[in-house]
Scaffold this motif. Structure first.
Motif, PDB file in Angstrom:
ATOM      1  N   GLU A 112     -48.706 -15.636  47.743  1.00 27.75           N
ATOM      2  CA  GLU A 112     -48.162 -16.664  49.209  1.00 27.75           C
ATOM      3  C   GLU A 112     -47.473 -15.907  49.559  1.00 27.75           C
ATOM      4  OE1 GLU A 112     -49.329 -19.171  51.853  1.00 27.75           O
ATOM      5  OE2 GLU A 112     -50.347 -17.745  50.715  1.00 27.75           O
ATOM      6  N   ILE A 113     -45.735 -15.763  49.281  1.00 30.90           N
ATOM      7  CA  ILE A 113     -44.644 -15.399  49.796  1.00 30.90           C
ATOM      8  C   ILE A 113     -44.819 -14.442  50.820  1.00 30.90           C
ATOM      9  CG2 ILE A 113     -42.512 -15.469  49.571  1.00 30.90           C
ATOM     10  CD1 ILE A 113     -42.276 -17.304  47.492  1.00 30.90           C
ATOM     11  N   ALA A 114     -45.707 -13.255  49.569  1.00 30.99           N
ATOM     12  CA  ALA A 114     -45.350 -12.051  50.736  1.00 30.99           C
ATOM     13  C   ALA A 114     -46.407 -12.056  51.908  1.00 30.99           C
ATOM     14  CB  ALA A 114     -45.601 -10.835  49.332  1.00 30.99           C
ATOM     15  N   ASP A 115     -47.445 -12.843  51.760  1.00 28.33           N
ATOM     16  CA  ASP A 115     -48.133 -12.920  52.599  1.00 28.33           C
ATOM     17  C   ASP A 115     -47.628 -13.889  53.969  1.00 28.33           C
ATOM     18  OD1 ASP A 115     -50.376 -11.841  51.871  1.00 28.33           O
ATOM     19  OD2 ASP A 115     -51.455 -13.544  51.169  1.00 28.33           O
ATOM     20  N   ARG A 116     -46.103 -14.685  53.829  1.00 29.59           N
ATOM     21  CA  ARG A 116     -45.559 -15.722  54.355  1.00 29.59           C
ATOM     22  C   ARG A 116     -44.650 -14.317  55.964  1.00 29.59           C
ATOM     23  NH1 ARG A 116     -46.071 -20.972  55.557  1.00 29.59           N
ATOM     24  NH2 ARG A 116     -47.973 -22.306  54.176  1.00 29.59           N
ATOM     25  N   ILE A 117     -44.676 -13.895  55.204  1.00 28.17           N
ATOM     26  CA  ILE A 117     -43.668 -13.003  55.513  1.00 28.17           C
ATOM     27  C   ILE A 117     -44.713 -12.011  56.048  1.00 28.17           C
ATOM     28  CG2 ILE A 117     -42.381 -10.841  54.965  1.00 28.17           C
ATOM     29  CD1 ILE A 117     -41.475 -11.741  52.105  1.00 28.17           C
ATOM     30  N   ARG A 118     -45.542 -11.167  55.466  1.00 27.02           N
ATOM     31  CA  ARG A 118     -46.180 -10.281  57.067  1.00 27.02           C
ATOM     32  C   ARG A 118     -46.891 -11.134  58.380  1.00 27.02           C
ATOM     33  NH1 ARG A 118     -48.659  -9.658  51.651  1.00 27.02           N
ATOM     34  NH2 ARG A 118     -48.068  -7.355  50.658  1.00 27.02           N
ATOM     35  N   ARG A 119     -47.217 -12.716  57.792  1.00 30.37           N
ATOM     36  CA  ARG A 119     -48.016 -12.803  58.935  1.00 30.37           C
ATOM     37  C   ARG A 119     -47.202 -13.815  59.619  1.00 30.37           C
ATOM     38  NH1 ARG A 119     -50.973 -16.505  54.608  1.00 30.37           N
ATOM     39  NH2 ARG A 119     -48.970 -17.890  54.937  1.00 30.37           N
ATOM     40  N   ALA A 120     -45.549 -13.926  59.288  1.00 31.99           N
ATOM     41  CA  ALA A 120     -44.608 -13.954  60.349  1.00 31.99           C
ATOM     42  C   ALA A 120     -43.989 -12.605  61.289  1.00 31.99           C
ATOM     43  CB  ALA A 120     -43.762 -14.308  59.514  1.00 31.99           C
ATOM     44  N   HIS A 121     -44.155 -11.437  60.446  1.00 32.04           N
ATOM     45  CA  HIS A 121     -44.080 -10.014  60.921  1.00 32.04           C
ATOM     46  C   HIS A 121     -45.173  -9.119  61.532  1.00 32.04           C
ATOM     47  CE1 HIS A 121     -42.217  -5.844  60.994  1.00 32.04           C
ATOM     48  NE2 HIS A 121     -41.175  -6.292  60.997  1.00 32.04           N
ATOM     49  N   ASP A 172     -42.979  -2.143  55.742  1.00 32.42           N
ATOM     50  CA  ASP A 172     -43.922  -1.379  55.092  1.00 32.42           C
ATOM     51  C   ASP A 172     -42.543  -2.379  53.008  1.00 32.42           C
ATOM     52  OD1 ASP A 172     -40.343  -0.774  54.281  1.00 32.42           O
ATOM     53  OD2 ASP A 172     -40.369  -0.584  55.951  1.00 32.42           O
ATOM     54  N   ASP A 173     -44.019  -1.374  52.191  1.00 37.41           N
ATOM     55  CA  ASP A 173     -43.493  -1.978  50.885  1.00 37.41           C
ATOM     56  C   ASP A 173     -42.632  -1.983  50.651  1.00 37.41           C
ATOM     57  OD1 ASP A 173     -46.698  -2.358  51.410  1.00 37.41           O
ATOM     58  OD2 ASP A 173     -46.258  -0.609  50.299  1.00 37.41           O
ATOM     59  N   GLU A 174     -41.039  -1.482  51.068  1.00 38.47           N
ATOM     60  CA  GLU A 174     -39.964  -1.395  50.466  1.00 38.47           C
ATOM     61  C   GLU A 174     -39.244  -1.906  51.137  1.00 38.47           C
ATOM     62  OE1 GLU A 174     -41.527   1.263  51.735  1.00 38.47           O
ATOM     63  OE2 GLU A 174     -41.368   2.344  50.081  1.00 38.47           O
ATOM     64  N   ARG A 175     -39.508  -2.778  52.619  1.00 34.63           N
ATOM     65  CA  ARG A 175     -38.693  -3.939  53.171  1.00 34.63           C
ATOM     66  C   ARG A 175     -39.370  -5.079  52.650  1.00 34.63           C
ATOM     67  NH1 ARG A 175     -38.118  -0.386  56.904  1.00 34.63           N
ATOM     68  NH2 ARG A 175     -36.018   0.363  57.349  1.00 34.63           N
ATOM     69  N   LEU A 176     -40.591  -5.097  52.102  1.00 30.80           N
ATOM     70  CA  LEU A 176     -41.236  -5.927  51.793  1.00 30.80           C
ATOM     71  C   LEU A 176     -40.730  -6.666  50.418  1.00 30.80           C
ATOM     72  CD1 LEU A 176     -43.068  -8.382  52.021  1.00 30.80           C
ATOM     73  CD2 LEU A 176     -44.957  -6.849  51.014  1.00 30.80           C
ATOM     74  N   ALA A 177     -40.497  -5.734  49.463  1.00 31.43           N
ATOM     75  CA  ALA A 177     -40.057  -6.070  48.011  1.00 31.43           C
ATOM     76  C   ALA A 177     -38.614  -6.357  48.373  1.00 31.43           C
ATOM     77  CB  ALA A 177     -40.005  -3.973  47.168  1.00 31.43           C
ATOM     78  N   VAL A 178     -37.987  -5.754  49.111  1.00 28.01           N
ATOM     79  CA  VAL A 178     -36.926  -6.303  49.122  1.00 28.01           C
ATOM     80  C   VAL A 178     -36.287  -7.344  49.685  1.00 28.01           C
ATOM     81  CG1 VAL A 178     -34.334  -6.174  50.373  1.00 28.01           C
ATOM     82  CG2 VAL A 178     -35.682  -3.934  49.401  1.00 28.01           C
ATOM     83  N   LEU A 179     -37.298  -7.955  50.346  1.00 28.81           N
ATOM     84  CA  LEU A 179     -37.190  -9.702  51.002  1.00 28.81           C
ATOM     85  C   LEU A 179     -37.621 -10.376  50.162  1.00 28.81           C
ATOM     86  CD1 LEU A 179     -38.853  -9.080  54.230  1.00 28.81           C
ATOM     87  CD2 LEU A 179     -36.165 -10.191  54.104  1.00 28.81           C
ATOM     88  N   GLY A 180     -38.400 -10.395  49.360  1.00 24.52           N
ATOM     89  CA  GLY A 180     -38.561 -10.726  48.383  1.00 24.52           C
ATOM     90  C   GLY A 180     -37.820 -11.062  46.833  1.00 24.52           C
ATOM     91  N   LEU A 181     -37.167 -10.038  46.997  1.00 24.58           N
ATOM     92  CA  LEU A 181     -35.737  -9.440  45.520  1.00 24.58           C
ATOM     93  C   LEU A 181     -35.114 -10.639  45.718  1.00 24.58           C
ATOM     94  CD1 LEU A 181     -36.010  -6.513  44.862  1.00 24.58           C
ATOM     95  CD2 LEU A 181     -36.228  -8.469  43.231  1.00 24.58           C
ATOM     96  N   ARG A 226     -39.258 -14.680  62.755  1.00 20.07           N
ATOM     97  CA  ARG A 226     -39.584 -15.096  62.309  1.00 20.07           C
ATOM     98  C   ARG A 226     -40.119 -14.969  60.380  1.00 20.07           C
ATOM     99  NH1 ARG A 226     -42.174 -12.200  66.766  1.00 20.07           N
ATOM    100  NH2 ARG A 226     -43.274 -10.835  64.878  1.00 20.07           N
ATOM    101  N   VAL A 227     -39.701 -14.125  60.089  1.00 19.87           N
ATOM    102  CA  VAL A 227     -39.575 -14.109  58.550  1.00 19.87           C
ATOM    103  C   VAL A 227     -38.893 -14.812  58.463  1.00 19.87           C
ATOM    104  CG1 VAL A 227     -38.951 -12.389  56.558  1.00 19.87           C
ATOM    105  CG2 VAL A 227     -40.399 -11.810  58.460  1.00 19.87           C
ATOM    106  N   ALA A 228     -37.404 -14.905  58.577  1.00 24.84           N
ATOM    107  CA  ALA A 228     -36.363 -15.615  58.461  1.00 24.84           C
ATOM    108  C   ALA A 228     -36.650 -17.122  58.288  1.00 24.84           C
ATOM    109  CB  ALA A 228     -35.072 -15.211  58.913  1.00 24.84           C
TER     110      ALA A 228
END
Length: 192
Positions: free
Chosen positions: A133-142, A147-156, A90-92
């Motif tokens: 918005e992209i971070a929110d989309r990741i959170r909604r899909a997950h 955790d903040d570290e994985r969210l940051a890495v996905l953003g990078l 879902r995140v992908a």
């Protein structure tokens, strides 16, 4: 993210929102008809049927205009699902949908790459809104807490993939598959 967070440095009335919409549409039309480096706020204003002064009331620069085009397209994407496939899938899918927003319009894609990197306070504000918005989309899909570290890495990973596509090293159409692999790797350690 709502449309009320659009371009403006202030709240918009209905008529003002219509002017902003015409300017955004005219920006895309201009990019379809001429190279991105020839885009100007004056040309966009003329195409939209407004004065340059009016255009500058809403947009500080051409980069601000182009960044707003991307932000509006992002805001128009359907919200990612939170049920069904595995969280990583879902995140992908959510990231892949964002990555291909400009895939079919090379001039717009090139302009977005340049615009979103601009050193302009209005673009920086939009860049922050786009990132949120992209971070929110990741959170909604997950739906489980990510955790903040994985969210940051996905953003990078996402921003790096977009930059590589914008520079011509990757094709935008290839990004969903590449992002799926990266997302799987990043989120696979959750179970460990």
């Amino acid at each position: 993210m709502s449309s009320s967070l659009a371009v403006p440095r202030r709240a918009l009335s209905g008529r003002q929102a219509d002017t902003v919409a015409r300017l955004v549409t005219a920006t895309v039309e201009e990019l379809r008809s001429r190279p991105a480096e020839r885009l100007t706020v004056r040309r966009v204003a003329a195409r939209a049927g407004v004065s340059p002064a009016t255009a500058y009331t809403y947009f500080a620069s051409r980069d601000h205009l182009v960044a707003e085009v991307f932000r509006q397209r992002l805001a128009a994407l359907p919200s990612p699902g939170s049920t069904g496939d595995a969280s990583a899938d879902r995140v992908a899918a959510a990231l892949g949908a964002v990555a291909t927003l400009v895939a079919d319009e090379p001039e717009l894609a090139a302009a977005c790459t340049v615009a979103l990197l601009a050193d302009d306070p209005e673009v920086a504000r939009l860049r922050d809104a786009i990132g949120a918005e992209i971070a929110d989309r990741i959170r909604r899909a997950h739906p489980d807490t990510i955790d903040d570290e994985r969210l940051a890495v996905l953003g990078l990973v996402f921003s790096g993939a977009m930059l590589q596509a914008g520079m011509g090293y990757l094709d935008y159409r290839d990004l969903p598959d590449r992002l799926a692999v990266a997302t799987s790797i990043i989120l696979s350690e959750e179970a460990a």
